[in-house]
Design an enzyme around this catalytic site. Structure first.
Site, PDB file in Angstrom:
ATOM      1  N   ASP A 190       0.852  -1.185   0.000  1.00 17.46           N
ATOM      2  CA  ASP A 190       0.000   0.000   0.000  1.00 17.46           C
ATOM      3  C   ASP A 190       0.892   1.241   0.000  1.00 17.46           C
ATOM      4  OD1 ASP A 190      -2.362   1.598   0.350  1.00 17.46           O
ATOM      5  OD2 ASP A 190      -1.819   1.786   2.462  1.00 17.46           O
TER       6      ASP A 190
ATOM      7  N   ASP B 192      -1.626  -0.744   6.094  1.00 17.79           N
ATOM      8  CA  ASP B 192      -1.871  -0.253   7.451  1.00 17.79           C
ATOM      9  C   ASP B 192      -3.291   0.230   7.690  1.00 17.79           C
ATOM     10  OD1 ASP B 192      -1.792   2.176   5.993  1.00 17.79           O
ATOM     11  OD2 ASP B 192      -1.161   3.262   7.784  1.00 17.79           O
TER      12      ASP B 192
ATOM     13  N   ASP C 108      -7.135  -1.940   3.899  1.00 21.50           N
ATOM     14  CA  ASP C 108      -6.154  -2.959   3.506  1.00 21.50           C
ATOM     15  C   ASP C 108      -6.480  -4.328   4.101  1.00 21.50           C
ATOM     16  OD1 ASP C 108      -4.562  -1.142   2.062  1.00 21.50           O
ATOM     17  OD2 ASP C 108      -3.592  -0.476   3.908  1.00 21.50           O
TER      18      ASP C 108
END
Length: 615
Positions: free
Chosen positions: A311, A510, A514
């Site tokens: 990410d 995080d 996600d």
């Protein structure tokens, strides 16, 4: 040994019976009382044999079969053919091997056990101008707690004192203490390494970071790695092979001593000893580095990772806006712009306002207290600073504060990086400047990705919900294999699944969005220090330090643990097989076979414990 054992407290006692009997037998032989020697050795063998038979029955009732059966057969057959010395030696070696295995696993678990043992039980709470000691479970959000020197912070909270010095080494592996100032967040599980301070609890103990870590550690200790399950299945194969070689020795020579010697050499098996010790040692070493891997399955899979999906916000980047440029109007300098804007923003709780105040503090600027503040949520704030009327905010908000002749905005705004946030400042109706903030890449990301490729990660893919232009601008020059932008949480899952064609996939993230992708990955890694609880719950591993570079030691430790486990298995099984063949041909007596096998067991356990050391 293939089955869990509940008799650990009596292990020293079980070792004591054959050890004492062996010594007594040799003493009797030395004094000429030969008639009692064999009986003493036989009786000393029985407690271990009986305990072993109970273990086997328990295992069989659960459908588990292992080399405990070979140990029982070797002791029983040795007694039946009059090899009492071999029987008592096998009993001593077996009981000692089990005790050694427990000791080795306990040593390997030391970092995880330390995390569990440190969990605070009580807290000192301020109540009615007095202090009261309460159970940590009774702490509620908003309670003001006193954290004394040397105590463990029991809950997550906000520092209410001016300064705190915290030792977070047990959580993050970082040896140097960190400082926190009033208003900053303090993570539970840290040790107060300085003077006593007050903490305002942000949440109950059960919902705090440290409690979540304890739950994850307990889950990791209960888990069983695929390699361990594979070892259990191999144990059955090895059992059949042992019985086949022993049976062949009997059929070929009709010598029961050779058959007993073959059984003795196979007691116990390094296949069962080495793998769990190596896996647990790997989990413990990772915990020492601030990487909490939830179980052996995740550790073993991590050793085979070929693709990384990562990410952007809070993972590749810091996840917070920081000042990257300041443009001052004529007659002003950068420090003037940030000083006035930050002085006014002291009255705002907006995240951008806090970033400006932090930048001014970093520069050591003296801020003044604003007056007559008027804030329009989400747009900006105005007030009196240094006896001048100032306004800070977005374009529309600040333009409305300007004199009509000064409402033409700075055209250099087009040069700002994609995704940047621009804060405008007006002073006394004139444009004073603008401040550009952006969420920048973490330091060392390019070097980190290079190291990951050196560890065998063949594909590195960015998966983000941000706009394509922002993603491309942030990752320019990183050499990513693919950039996937404008993704919804379910689309991130599809990215993870599509990358599996190259091999096992690791996903790092995080945010709450996600969590589905972390759960879908072969190994999900959450940024646990500041990441969302949902991500940490869905992930297979949690980085307790808010830095991405811990992925490198995580993979290195996983690979080392797997390699050493396989080394121990192949070497141990190979040596045991050679020993059985030698015994079948009469080159090893039962006593010599027992001593040889114990040496093999000690060697493979010590080899497995190498995981605790660096490469």
């Amino acid at each position: 040994m293939s089955a869990p054992r509940s008799d650990v407290p009596i292990r020293p006692l079980l070792i004591g019976f054959p050890a004492a009997g062996l010594v007594l037998g040799f003493v009797l032989r030395a004094t000429g009382d030969e008639q009692w020697v064999e009986l003493v050795w036989a009786i000393s063998t029985l407690p271990v044999l009986i305990a072993l038979l109970v273990e086997i029955i328990r295992g069989v009732s659960r459908g588990e079969f292992g080399l405990d059966i070979v140990a029982a057969l070797s002791m029983t057959s040795a007694l039946l053919v009059g090899q009492q010395l071999a029987a008592v030696v096998v009993a001593l070696m077996y009981a000692g091997g089990q005790y050694l295995e427990d000791f080795a696993e306990g040593h390997a678990r030391r970092e995880m056990t330390a995390l569990l043992s440190r969990a605070p039980r009580t807290a000192m709470r301020h109540r009615d101008h007095q202090l009261e000691e309460i159970d940590v479970e009774l702490v509620a959000a908003g309670d003001r707690l006193l954290i004394r020197q040397g105590e463990i912070v029991p809950v997550d909270g906000t520092l209410a004192s001016s300064l705190a010095v915290l030792d977070q080494s047990a959580l993050t592996g970082e040896s140097l203490p960190v400082q926190r100032v009033a208003g900053e967040a303090v993570m539970s599980g840290a040790t107060n390494a300085g003077e006593a301070f007050d903490l305002v609890a942000a949440r109950p103990a059960a919902q705090s970071t440290y409690a979540g870590i304890v739950r994850l550690v307990e889950a990791a200790q209960r888990s069983k790695a695929p390699m361990v399950r594979l070892a259990d299945r191999y144990a059955v194969v090895f059992l059949v092979a042992t019985l086949a070689i022993a049976g062949a020795a009997w059929a070929w020579t009709r010598d029961p001593i050779r058959m007993v010697a073959v059984l003795v050499v196979a007691t116990p098996c390094p296949l069962i000893l080495a793998v769990p010790v190596a896996i647990v040692a790997g989990l413990s070493r990772a915990a020492h580095h601030g990487i909490l891997i939830k179980g052996g399955k995740a550790l073993e899979t991590m050793a085979r990772i070929r693709s990384l999906v990562v990410d952007k916000t809070g993972t590749l980047t810091d996840g917070k806006a920081s000042v990257v440029a300041i443009h001052a109007a004529e007659g002003l300098v950068e420090d003037d712009v940030i000083r006035i804007a930050a002085s006014l923003d002291q009255a705002s709780k907006h995240v951008i306002a806090q970033a400006l105040v932090a930048e001014a503090q970093r520069r050591g600027l003296a801020l003044t207290v604003p007056t007559e503040m008027i804030e329009t949520p989400g747009e900006g704030i105005s007030g009196i600073v240094e006896e001048r009327r100032a306004a800070v905010g977005g374009i529309s908000y600040v333009r409305a504060q300007l004199a009509p002749a000064d409402r033409e905005l700075d055209p250099t705004q087009a040069l700002d990086p994609p995704g940047a946030v621009v804060v405008w400042l007006a002073v006394d109706g004139r444009l004073a400047g603008r401040i550009v903030l952006a969420d920048e890449l973490r330091v060392g990301i390019a070097a980190l990705l290079t190291k990951l490729r050196g560890l065998g990660v063949e594909r590195i893919v960015l998966a983000t919900g941000d706009r394509r232009d922002v993603a491309d601008a942030v990752t320019a020059g990183l050499g990513l294999d693919a950039v996937r932008a404008d993704l919804t949480p379910d689309q991130k899952v599809l990215v993870v699944l599509s990358e599996r064609k190259a091999g096992p996939v690791m996903m790092v993230g995080d945010g709450v969005n996600d969590a589905p992708a972390l759960a879908a990955a072969d190994v999900g890694v959450a940024m646990g220090a500041k990441g969302a609880a949902a991500s940490a719950e869905a992930a297979d591993a949690v980085l307790l330090v808010d830095t991405l570079d811990r992925i490198v030691p995580a993979i290195e430790i996983a690979r080392r643990a797997r390699l050493i486990a396989l080394e121990s298995v192949y070497a141990g099984i190979g040596l045991s097989t050679l020993g059985m063949i030698a015994a079948a041909f009469g080159y090893l007596t039962p006593v010599e076979g027992a001593l040889m096998q114990e040496a093999i067991d000690v060697a493979v356990i010590l080899n497995a414990l190498r995981v605790l050391r660096g490469s």
